[in-house]
Design an enzyme around this catalytic site. Structure first.
Site, PDB file in Angstrom:
ATOM      1  N   GLN A   1      -8.993  -0.098  -8.067  1.00 55.88           N
ATOM      2  CA  GLN A   1      -9.736  -1.344  -7.871  1.00 55.88           C
ATOM      3  C   GLN A   1     -11.072  -1.145  -7.148  1.00 55.88           C
ATOM      4  OE1 GLN A   1      -5.852  -3.322  -6.516  1.00 55.88           O
ATOM      5  NE2 GLN A   1      -6.948  -5.028  -7.433  1.00 55.88           N
TER       6      GLN A   1
ATOM      7  N   HIS B   1     -11.077   0.559 -21.422  1.00 58.84           N
ATOM      8  CA  HIS B   1     -12.016   1.080 -22.426  1.00 58.84           C
ATOM      9  C   HIS B   1     -11.614   0.661 -23.843  1.00 58.84           C
ATOM     10  CE1 HIS B   1     -13.553   4.555 -19.652  1.00 58.84           C
ATOM     11  NE2 HIS B   1     -13.763   3.352 -19.159  1.00 58.84           N
TER      12      HIS B   1
ATOM     13  N   ASP C   1     -15.023   1.515 -14.034  1.00 60.95           N
ATOM     14  CA  ASP C   1     -15.650   2.843 -14.088  1.00 60.95           C
ATOM     15  C   ASP C   1     -16.439   3.119 -12.807  1.00 60.95           C
ATOM     16  OD1 ASP C   1     -14.634   2.969 -16.602  1.00 60.95           O
ATOM     17  OD2 ASP C   1     -16.559   3.164 -17.655  1.00 60.95           O
TER      18      ASP C   1
ATOM     19  N   ARG D   1      -5.047   0.166   4.619  1.00 66.01           N
ATOM     20  CA  ARG D   1      -4.094   0.491   3.553  1.00 66.01           C
ATOM     21  C   ARG D   1      -4.871   0.816   2.279  1.00 66.01           C
ATOM     22  NH1 ARG D   1      -0.707  -3.053  -0.263  1.00 66.01           N
ATOM     23  NH2 ARG D   1       0.249  -1.326  -1.363  1.00 66.01           N
TER      24      ARG D   1
ATOM     25  N   HIS E   1      -0.132   2.906  -6.919  1.00 56.82           N
ATOM     26  CA  HIS E   1      -0.523   1.492  -6.911  1.00 56.82           C
ATOM     27  C   HIS E   1      -0.900   1.066  -8.340  1.00 56.82           C
ATOM     28  CE1 HIS E   1      -2.128  -1.988  -4.344  1.00 56.82           C
ATOM     29  NE2 HIS E   1      -2.423  -2.329  -5.586  1.00 56.82           N
TER      30      HIS E   1
ATOM     31  N   ASN F   1       3.539   0.442  -4.785  1.00 58.64           N
ATOM     32  CA  ASN F   1       3.079  -0.910  -4.542  1.00 58.64           C
ATOM     33  C   ASN F   1       3.696  -1.826  -5.598  1.00 58.64           C
ATOM     34  OD1 ASN F   1       1.113  -3.013  -3.478  1.00 58.64           O
ATOM     35  ND2 ASN F   1       0.600  -3.023  -5.660  1.00 58.64           N
ATOM     36  N   GLU F   2       4.377  -2.863  -5.156  1.00 55.35           N
ATOM     37  CA  GLU F   2       4.852  -3.927  -6.024  1.00 55.35           C
ATOM     38  C   GLU F   2       5.521  -3.433  -7.305  1.00 55.35           C
ATOM     39  OE1 GLU F   2       1.852  -6.905  -6.659  1.00 55.35           O
ATOM     40  OE2 GLU F   2       1.730  -7.344  -4.518  1.00 55.35           O
TER      41      GLU F   2
ATOM     42  N   ASN G   1       4.257  -7.677   0.614  1.00 53.66           N
ATOM     43  CA  ASN G   1       3.070  -8.369   0.113  1.00 53.66           C
ATOM     44  C   ASN G   1       3.447  -9.814  -0.135  1.00 53.66           C
ATOM     45  OD1 ASN G   1       1.793  -5.927   0.060  1.00 53.66           O
ATOM     46  ND2 ASN G   1       1.424  -5.880  -2.154  1.00 53.66           N
TER      47      ASN G   1
ATOM     48  N   TYR H   1       1.905 -13.842  -0.818  1.00 54.71           N
ATOM     49  CA  TYR H   1       0.762 -14.707  -1.099  1.00 54.71           C
ATOM     50  C   TYR H   1       1.149 -16.174  -1.187  1.00 54.71           C
ATOM     51  CZ  TYR H   1      -2.060 -10.559  -2.193  1.00 54.71           C
ATOM     52  OH  TYR H   1      -2.762  -9.380  -2.109  1.00 54.71           O
TER      53      TYR H   1
ATOM     54  N   GLU I   1       0.104  -6.888   2.469  1.00 58.46           N
ATOM     55  CA  GLU I   1      -0.965  -7.656   1.795  1.00 58.46           C
ATOM     56  C   GLU I   1      -0.747  -9.137   2.014  1.00 58.46           C
ATOM     57  OE1 GLU I   1      -1.770  -7.138  -2.455  1.00 58.46           O
ATOM     58  OE2 GLU I   1      -1.440  -4.972  -2.219  1.00 58.46           O
TER      59      GLU I   1
HETATM   60  C1  BGC Z   1      -1.774  -6.188  -5.701  1.00 59.24           C
HETATM   61  C2  BGC Z   1      -3.268  -5.997  -5.670  1.00 59.24           C
HETATM   62  C3  BGC Z   1      -3.936  -7.258  -6.188  1.00 59.24           C
HETATM   63  C4  BGC Z   1      -3.578  -8.406  -5.267  1.00 59.24           C
HETATM   64  C5  BGC Z   1      -4.207  -9.741  -5.637  1.00 59.24           C
HETATM   65  C6  BGC Z   1      -1.305  -7.543  -5.329  1.00 59.24           C
HETATM   66  O1  BGC Z   1      -0.456  -7.980  -6.333  1.00 59.24           O
HETATM   67  O2  BGC Z   1      -1.142  -5.184  -4.946  1.00 59.24           O
HETATM   68  O3  BGC Z   1      -3.574  -4.867  -6.408  1.00 59.24           O
HETATM   69  O4  BGC Z   1      -5.303  -7.109  -6.326  1.00 59.24           O
HETATM   70  O5  BGC Z   1      -2.190  -8.581  -5.251  1.00 59.24           O
HETATM   71  O6  BGC Z   1      -3.732 -10.217  -6.853  1.00 59.24           O
END
Ligand code: BGC
Length: 504
Positions: A46, A66, A79, A104, A149, A193-194, A334, A336, A404
């Protein structure tokens, strides 16, 4: 173990808070303990760019962006991304300015092992990470490194990637190389990750690379492999590196906080089932040695109903259960958002199967929850108390590190007031949970220090504390209001702007 009654009362309280008190919520004014870690996060694909420089080979996402640009919202690729491969010192300076304790980041497998295997180690790629760790150390920032990741060397994907039985060995060989090369500098590791995004996103619902839809089948096999790979890497660290390097190894799991849609017993049970099929699917093997009972029994019954001789949910061997059990030194989370869950009649047996039917519940996000520029990302800070208690009660009171948390917008505004408020309210609910319930939260990590390539959303969604100008060759970074706010939090360990109102 928390009593069912206490848990039910907490659920009801959280649900009530979410419905009626959200606007009246009073921010916590207690300082975080001095040992509490405040950090920021990114991942290799990313931000790094330099996709084919210094011996790096193609990864799955290099190739996807690509050959299938139509799958990316703005048709763009990473890229160059934030060009952090060349600008890492600038990134470290931003972190220093904010005052974080930890960073991280993740490693690009194909930058370190160009063939995917340890037959060849790419020195310039290794040096990039060594220089980054050196710069972090010089600035007093601790690295927290994720080995995988969401991105794999293309060469391994061509061999069927995570679904190949040998993936467990490929991955653990790579992890051993990483421990060996970087373990003197890195004391905090996470293996994956996830994994849920890799498996349900990639091989179940098919909304993420490699976009395969195979609900309740390949997604279970994918998870089985990733969990076995995690355990093998963890045990390699135990056997070969822990005594000398003294680090900690865990995994990063993503979770919604699933709350019952009503106080009815049926909805409370449905929410528990949803949590088990979501977080428990990964966390139970790692903290308790096997898949959750409710998953094992429901999937076995439904598989039988579909005429199968064996359950679609694979079984661990006894040796694998032992290797998995206790294979995390902290709980990487993580988080959200949240969802509500209601009981439904058990869905009839159908072919093809689906994980949704295996769960047999209905989850949703009410339309009056605070929205953001992404559909799924509703702002639900009040749900933190439930989630953290749930983890505490199911997994032996682990140290929880929020690996996260963050929010996006699609404007890139520097006056990112929603992000400030999001971080403030999530942290406040975390502080409440530490104080009121005694939960061991040891740190918090904002996604992300800089705007970056948001997978299928391309550059359309911005999560950064710093704006990045993706149209300028310089990829200029500019602090947003949230960088200023988080800086204050890192320095004062308090969420309020007025330090005199903070309590020790
Ligand atoms: C991921 C990240 C992503 C972020 C926001 C997580 O699911 O680990 O790679 O950018 O959330 O969506």
């Amino acid at each position: 173990m928390i009593s069912f009654l206490k848990f039910t009362i907490l659920l009801v309280l959280v649900t009530l808070v979410s419905r009626s008190l959200a606007d009246e919520y009073v921010l916590n004014n207690k300082r975080f303990p001095s040992s509490f870690m405040f950090g920021v996060a990114t991942s290799a694909y990313q931000i790094e760019g330099a996709w084919n420089e210094d011996g790096k080979t193609m990864s799955t996402w290099d190739n996807l962006t690509h050959v299938r640009p139509e799958l990316i919202m703005d048709g763009r690729n990473a890229d160059i991304a934030c060009d952090s491969y060349h600008k890492y010192e600038e990134d470290v300076a931003l972190m220093k300015e904010v005052g974080v304790n930890h960073y991280r980041l993740s490693l690009s497998w194909s930058r370190i092992l160009p063939t995917g295997f340890p037959d060849q180690i790419n020195e310039p790629g290794v040096n990039y990470y060594k220089n980054l760790f050196r710069a972090l150390k010089a600035n007093g920032i601790q690295p927290l490194v994720t080995i995988y990741h969401l991105e794999l060397p293309l060469a391994l994907q061509e061999l069927n990637g995570v679904l190949n039985e040998s993936f467990v060995d490929w991955y653990s060989d790579f992890a051993a190389v990483c421990f060996d090369l970087f373990g003197d500098d890195v004391k905090l590791w996470t293996t994956f990750n996830e994994p849920k995004q890799v498996c349900s996103g990639g091989y179940g619902y098919g909304y993420f690379f490699p976009y395969i839809k195979s609900e309740g089948l390949l997604e279970y096999q994918c998870t089985h492999n990733l969990l076995r790979a995690h355990a093998k890497a963890y045990r390699i660290y135990d056997e070969k590196f822990r005594a000398r390097q003294g680090g900690k190894v865990a995994i990063v799991l993503d979770a919604y906080s699933y709350l019952p849609a009503s106080e009815s017993a049926a909805d409370i049970t449905a929410a528990e089932t949803r949590m088990q099929f979501d977080l428990g699917w990964f966390a139970n093997p790692i903290f308790n040695g096997d898949y959750p009972e409710i998953m094992k029994s429901r999937i076995a019954t439904r598989s039988k109903g579909e005429g199968r001789a064996e359950s679609r949910l694979p079984e661990f061997t006894e040796a694998e259960k032992i290797a998995l059990n206790g294979s995390a030194d902290f709980f990487g989370l993580n988080v959200y958002t949240a969802g509500l869950v209601a009981a439904i009649d058990d869905p009839p047996i159908s072919n093809p199967p689906s994980k949704y039917q295996d769960m047999g519940v209905n989850d949703y996000q009410p339309s009056d929850w605070e929205t953001t520029s992404l559909d799924w990302l509703k702002v639900t800070p009040w749900s933190m108390r439930h989630l953290l208690n749930w983890i505490n009660d199911h997994y032996h009171q682990p140290d929880i590190l929020i690996t996260e948390n963050g929010v996006c917008d699609n404007t890139g505004t520097l006056q990112d007031v929603q992000r400030v408020s999001y971080i403030q309210r999530y942290l406040s609910n975390i502080r409440d949970t530490m104080e009121l319930d005694g939960i061991n939260v040891i740190g918090y990590t904002v996604w992300s220090i800089i705007d970056n390539f948001e997978w299928a959303q391309g550059y359309t969604q911005k999560f950064g504390l710093h704006h990045v100008d993706f149209d300028s060759p310089n990829r200029t970074r500019t602090p947003k209001l949230s960088a200023q706010y988080y800086k204050n939090v890192c320095h004062t360990k308090c969420l309020l702007d007025d330090d005199s109102a903070c309590i020790d």
